[in-house]
Design a protein around this motif. Structure first.
Motif, PDB file in Angstrom:
ATOM      1  N   GLN A 265       8.895 -11.315   1.289  1.00 55.32           N
ATOM      2  CA  GLN A 265       8.734 -10.510   2.591  1.00 55.32           C
ATOM      3  C   GLN A 265       7.593  -9.332   1.979  1.00 55.32           C
ATOM      4  OE1 GLN A 265      13.085 -10.463   3.529  1.00 55.32           O
ATOM      5  NE2 GLN A 265      12.168  -9.920   5.337  1.00 55.32           N
ATOM      6  N   ILE A 266       8.149  -8.765   1.026  1.00 56.84           N
ATOM      7  CA  ILE A 266       7.214  -7.591   0.419  1.00 56.84           C
ATOM      8  C   ILE A 266       5.723  -7.892   0.343  1.00 56.84           C
ATOM      9  CG2 ILE A 266       7.344  -5.612  -1.189  1.00 56.84           C
ATOM     10  CD1 ILE A 266      10.312  -5.961  -1.194  1.00 56.84           C
ATOM     11  N   GLU A 267       5.700  -9.202  -0.586  1.00 56.75           N
ATOM     12  CA  GLU A 267       4.363  -9.704  -0.728  1.00 56.75           C
ATOM     13  C   GLU A 267       3.550  -9.825   0.317  1.00 56.75           C
ATOM     14  OE1 GLU A 267       5.578 -12.369  -4.739  1.00 56.75           O
ATOM     15  OE2 GLU A 267       4.932 -13.130  -2.778  1.00 56.75           O
ATOM     16  N   GLU A 268       4.006 -10.458   1.467  1.00 52.71           N
ATOM     17  CA  GLU A 268       3.302 -10.660   2.826  1.00 52.71           C
ATOM     18  C   GLU A 268       2.846  -9.316   3.183  1.00 52.71           C
ATOM     19  OE1 GLU A 268       5.710 -13.263   5.202  1.00 52.71           O
ATOM     20  OE2 GLU A 268       5.923 -14.802   3.759  1.00 52.71           O
ATOM     21  N   LEU A 269       3.958  -8.488   3.327  1.00 52.70           N
ATOM     22  CA  LEU A 269       3.748  -7.071   3.943  1.00 52.70           C
ATOM     23  C   LEU A 269       2.470  -6.469   3.338  1.00 52.70           C
ATOM     24  CD1 LEU A 269       4.745  -4.213   5.233  1.00 52.70           C
ATOM     25  CD2 LEU A 269       5.666  -3.916   2.926  1.00 52.70           C
ATOM     26  N   LEU A 270       2.497  -6.451   1.879  1.00 55.92           N
ATOM     27  CA  LEU A 270       1.363  -5.561   1.113  1.00 55.92           C
ATOM     28  C   LEU A 270       0.042  -6.499   1.324  1.00 55.92           C
ATOM     29  CD1 LEU A 270       3.435  -4.948  -2.155  1.00 55.92           C
ATOM     30  CD2 LEU A 270       2.943  -3.465  -0.198  1.00 55.92           C
ATOM     31  N   LEU A 271       0.049  -7.896   1.533  1.00 56.90           N
ATOM     32  CA  LEU A 271      -1.093  -8.470   1.469  1.00 56.90           C
ATOM     33  C   LEU A 271      -1.789  -8.287   3.083  1.00 56.90           C
ATOM     34  CD1 LEU A 271      -0.524 -11.800  -0.361  1.00 56.90           C
ATOM     35  CD2 LEU A 271      -1.965 -10.075  -1.155  1.00 56.90           C
ATOM     36  N   GLN A 272      -0.703  -8.070   3.893  1.00 54.80           N
ATOM     37  CA  GLN A 272      -1.241  -7.970   5.289  1.00 54.80           C
ATOM     38  C   GLN A 272      -1.702  -6.430   5.476  1.00 54.80           C
ATOM     39  OE1 GLN A 272       2.082  -8.571   8.341  1.00 54.80           O
ATOM     40  NE2 GLN A 272       0.412  -7.887  10.172  1.00 54.80           N
ATOM     41  N   TYR A 273      -1.134  -5.461   4.980  1.00 51.20           N
ATOM     42  CA  TYR A 273      -1.458  -4.096   5.296  1.00 51.20           C
ATOM     43  C   TYR A 273      -2.326  -3.467   4.581  1.00 51.20           C
ATOM     44  CZ  TYR A 273       1.617  -4.324   9.147  1.00 51.20           C
ATOM     45  OH  TYR A 273       2.474  -4.781  10.538  1.00 51.20           O
ATOM     46  N   ARG A 274      -2.511  -3.884   3.097  1.00 54.55           N
ATOM     47  CA  ARG A 274      -3.393  -3.558   1.995  1.00 54.55           C
ATOM     48  C   ARG A 274      -3.458  -2.042   1.869  1.00 54.55           C
ATOM     49  NH1 ARG A 274      -6.193  -7.977   0.521  1.00 54.55           N
ATOM     50  NH2 ARG A 274      -6.261  -9.699   1.970  1.00 54.55           N
ATOM     51  N   PRO A 275      -2.240  -1.364   1.554  1.00 53.32           N
ATOM     52  CA  PRO A 275      -1.988   0.072   1.303  1.00 53.32           C
ATOM     53  C   PRO A 275      -2.688   0.350  -0.007  1.00 53.32           C
ATOM     54  CG  PRO A 275       0.080  -0.978   0.742  1.00 53.32           C
ATOM     55  CD  PRO A 275      -0.697  -2.067   1.545  1.00 53.32           C
ATOM     56  N   THR A 276      -3.100   1.284  -0.172  1.00 46.83           N
ATOM     57  CA  THR A 276      -3.503   1.803  -1.610  1.00 46.83           C
ATOM     58  C   THR A 276      -2.084   2.102  -2.429  1.00 46.83           C
ATOM     59  OG1 THR A 276      -5.582   3.034  -0.731  1.00 46.83           O
ATOM     60  CG2 THR A 276      -4.899   3.537  -2.998  1.00 46.83           C
ATOM     61  N   MET A 277      -2.199   1.304  -3.581  1.00 45.50           N
ATOM     62  CA  MET A 277      -0.983   1.266  -4.608  1.00 45.50           C
ATOM     63  C   MET A 277      -1.429   1.418  -5.937  1.00 45.50           C
ATOM     64  SD  MET A 277       1.137  -1.611  -3.346  1.00 45.50           S
ATOM     65  CE  MET A 277       2.771  -1.036  -4.001  1.00 45.50           C
ATOM     66  N   ILE A 278      -0.283   2.026  -6.656  1.00 45.26           N
ATOM     67  CA  ILE A 278      -0.418   1.866  -8.107  1.00 45.26           C
ATOM     68  C   ILE A 278       1.012   1.325  -8.415  1.00 45.26           C
ATOM     69  CG2 ILE A 278      -0.149   4.342  -8.636  1.00 45.26           C
ATOM     70  CD1 ILE A 278      -1.514   3.774 -11.153  1.00 45.26           C
TER      71      ILE A 278
ATOM     72  N   LYS B 133       0.428 -11.360  -9.790  1.00 43.73           N
ATOM     73  CA  LYS B 133      -0.742 -12.009  -9.493  1.00 43.73           C
ATOM     74  C   LYS B 133      -1.023 -11.916  -8.221  1.00 43.73           C
ATOM     75  CE  LYS B 133       0.731 -15.288 -13.107  1.00 43.73           C
ATOM     76  NZ  LYS B 133       1.254 -16.720 -13.521  1.00 43.73           N
ATOM     77  N   LYS B 134      -0.337 -12.074  -7.164  1.00 38.98           N
ATOM     78  CA  LYS B 134      -0.713 -12.015  -5.686  1.00 38.98           C
ATOM     79  C   LYS B 134      -0.975 -10.894  -5.239  1.00 38.98           C
ATOM     80  CE  LYS B 134       1.807 -15.811  -3.572  1.00 38.98           C
ATOM     81  NZ  LYS B 134       2.990 -16.044  -2.292  1.00 38.98           N
ATOM     82  N   ILE B 135      -0.485  -9.437  -5.869  1.00 41.27           N
ATOM     83  CA  ILE B 135      -0.652  -8.314  -5.009  1.00 41.27           C
ATOM     84  C   ILE B 135      -1.910  -7.439  -5.736  1.00 41.27           C
ATOM     85  CG2 ILE B 135       0.447  -5.852  -4.840  1.00 41.27           C
ATOM     86  CD1 ILE B 135       1.296  -8.558  -2.983  1.00 41.27           C
ATOM     87  N   SER B 136      -1.898  -7.365  -6.940  1.00 40.29           N
ATOM     88  CA  SER B 136      -2.746  -6.449  -7.686  1.00 40.29           C
ATOM     89  C   SER B 136      -4.275  -6.832  -7.580  1.00 40.29           C
ATOM     90  CB  SER B 136      -2.498  -6.559  -9.399  1.00 40.29           C
ATOM     91  OG  SER B 136      -2.789  -7.624  -9.906  1.00 40.29           O
ATOM     92  N   THR B 137      -5.037  -5.976  -7.289  1.00 38.66           N
ATOM     93  CA  THR B 137      -6.664  -5.993  -7.288  1.00 38.66           C
ATOM     94  C   THR B 137      -7.157  -5.644  -8.781  1.00 38.66           C
ATOM     95  OG1 THR B 137      -6.876  -3.754  -6.566  1.00 38.66           O
ATOM     96  CG2 THR B 137      -6.766  -5.348  -4.924  1.00 38.66           C
TER      97      THR B 137
END
Length: 488
Positions: free
Chosen positions: A456-469, A479-483
């Motif tokens: 669920q959290i992966e889908e959230l971050l990929l959909q809304y693309r917040p700036t993160m570290i 692998k899925k989340i990091s740019t």
């Protein structure tokens, strides 16, 4: 090889009306490498405790093997590691300890150091190696990866793949795939056992849910049609019956017979409808609620939010890692990677203004709003209502997010201190998701969190693309989340 049989197992805690297990039946082979998965708070650790005879229960647990549990409790950590391992496995020789440690790439010199001087990761490895030397025992391994960095997880997975006779509770998908040959799944409505690794289990689970969803949709339409047909048949029957009394009806017997036939047709339709409803209620009992989560990140006014220039955390005046230089730009999702103790958490704490000694230059944008998820949960106390008040977050939104992450109503009256480790972590993540921030700083957010919530959290971050570290050792998530990845 022997069989562990679970027959009509029923259990609930004396202080709670909630039934954890209700008339559960299944069996497992002691030669299996068994992965154990399920939502947080559903009873995985409780089941391991039941196997060890720690609680009273109804039903039967039939087994001819002795159970050992990891994490193993070490009462005196000041003694030599060698002495600790002899407590764990009194029959093993020193050369056997050294051999097992070599498989895990742990230097044998740790045997002659006080146990307390070992890192958390080293302690986990040496205890696991000693527990596996207890021949004929069945090992219950409860979330061993929480103190292991990415490389150590790969090492332990490789080690476990060569072993057998264990149940492994873990939420790390790649880790499970690397070492198990069966999955024990604690579902919403039942417990099931399946051959294969986690990916195969998840593929079959999703296919089954998709098939049941299609059946469910078909039955909904069928039930709707049958209701309408039954209602029409009843209306026609009443109309025909009433026609016996009126003008020019010469054969009332024929009309009555016709009315009876229509009434029987109506009853047949109702029976078919009842069977369809019963069939429908048997579907989708194990569907994991994976409702979409939402986040409201703020858009920072300039491209660069922060930067590190030759920054190195210091411990007693000495650099913890080589200096790092990088920028955090809008839309970045930067993963910090490195061994335990390499300074990852310290670099995150610097951003959040937490007191940490360092060298180099750190630049943080003016007015930057940061949402922080710390690694530690030991400070959490009080009810969820009090927690949301303390951090001034929307209580309704907070409760809604926790519900979507698998919380039920019973959790909202408890003290957070009584929560499972995964539930505590979910409370911190839900808090962060409620916060409007320019930058989200998450330090090992997925520790103890179940697989379904991770997705669920992966889908959230990929959909809304917040700036993160962030720091996270779950390689599938990273692998899925990091740019981009910063190696320390």
């Amino acid at each position: 090889m022997s069989i562990i049989k679970i027959e009509n197992l029923t259990f609930s805690y004396p202080s709670s009306a909630e039934v954890i297990f209700d008339n559960v039946n299944f069996q497992i082979d002691t030669d299996w490498k068994l992965g154990f998965v399920g939502r947080n708070g559903r009873g995985k650790t409780t089941f391991l405790n039941l196997l060890q005879g720690r609680y009273e229960y109804s039903g039967k647990i039939i087994s001819s093997v002795k159970f050992n549990y990891f994490p193993y409790s070490v009462p005196d950590k000041s003694v030599l590691t060698q002495d600790v391992l002899r407590q764990v496995c009194p029959t093993a020789e020193d050369w056997e300890f050294i051999r097992e440690l070599s498989y895990l790439e742990v230097n044998s010199e740790v045997l002659y150091r006080p146990f307390e001087t070992l890192s958390n990761g080293e302690q986990s490895k040496v205890l696991l190696s000693a527990l596996f030397l207890n021949e004929g025992n069945f090992l219950l391994i409860d979330e061993p990866t929480n103190h292991l960095d990415s490389n150590a997880r790969q090492m332990v997975a490789k080690y476990l793949k060569k072993k057998k006779s264990f149940i492994l509770v873990s939420h790390d998908r790649d880790f499970l795939d690397g070492c198990v040959d069966h999955i024990l799944s604690l579902n919403r409505a039942n417990i099931e056992v399946q051959s294969g690794n986690f990916s195969l289990f998840m593929l079959n689970f999703e296919r089954r849910q998709m098939s049941e969803q299609m059946q469910n949709d078909r039955l909904k339409q069928e039930i709707k049609r049958l209701k309408q047909s039954a209602r029409q048949s009843a209306e026609w029957s009443d109309k025909i019956e009433s026609g016996k009394i009126g003008n020019k009806v010469f054969d009332r017997g024929y009309v009555g017979h016709k009315a009876a036939k229509m009434m029987q047709l109506s009853k047949n339709l109702e029976n078919r409808q009842k069977r369809a409803i019963e069939q429908k209620t048997s579907l989708l009992k194990n569907t994991e609620s994976a409702e979409s989560l939402k986040i409201s990140p703020l858009d920072y006014r300039v491209e660069r939010l922060a930067y590190y220039s030759a920054v190195a955390p210091l411990y007693k005046g000495k650099q913890v890692c080589a200096p790092v230089t990088f920028e955090i730009l809008r839309g970045d999702r930067i993963a910090l990677e490195g061994k335990n103790g390499s300074g990852k958490s310290s670099l995150l704490k610097l951003l959040c203004g937490l007191k940490t000694e360092y060298s180099g230059e750190l630049g943080i944008g003016s007015g930057l709003i940061i949402s922080y998820v710390p690694q530690d949960t030991s400070h959490l106390r009080g009810t969820l209502d009090a927690f949301s008040s303390e951090y001034k977050i929307d209580k309704t939104l907070f409760a809604a997010i926790l519900h979507k992450l698998g919380f039920d109503k019973s959790q909202f009256g408890k003290d957070i201190y009584e929560f499972s480790d995964g539930q505590k972590k979910k409370a911190l993540i839900a808090k962060s998701l409620c916060e409007h921030a320019h930058l989200y700083v998450w330090d090992e957010p997925l520790n103890f969190i179940d697989v379904y919530s991770r997705m669920q959290i992966e889908e959230l971050l990929l959909q809304y693309r917040p700036t993160m570290i962030f720091v996270e050792h779950d390689s599938a998530f990273r692998k899925k989340i990091s740019t981009s990845v910063i190696e320390l």
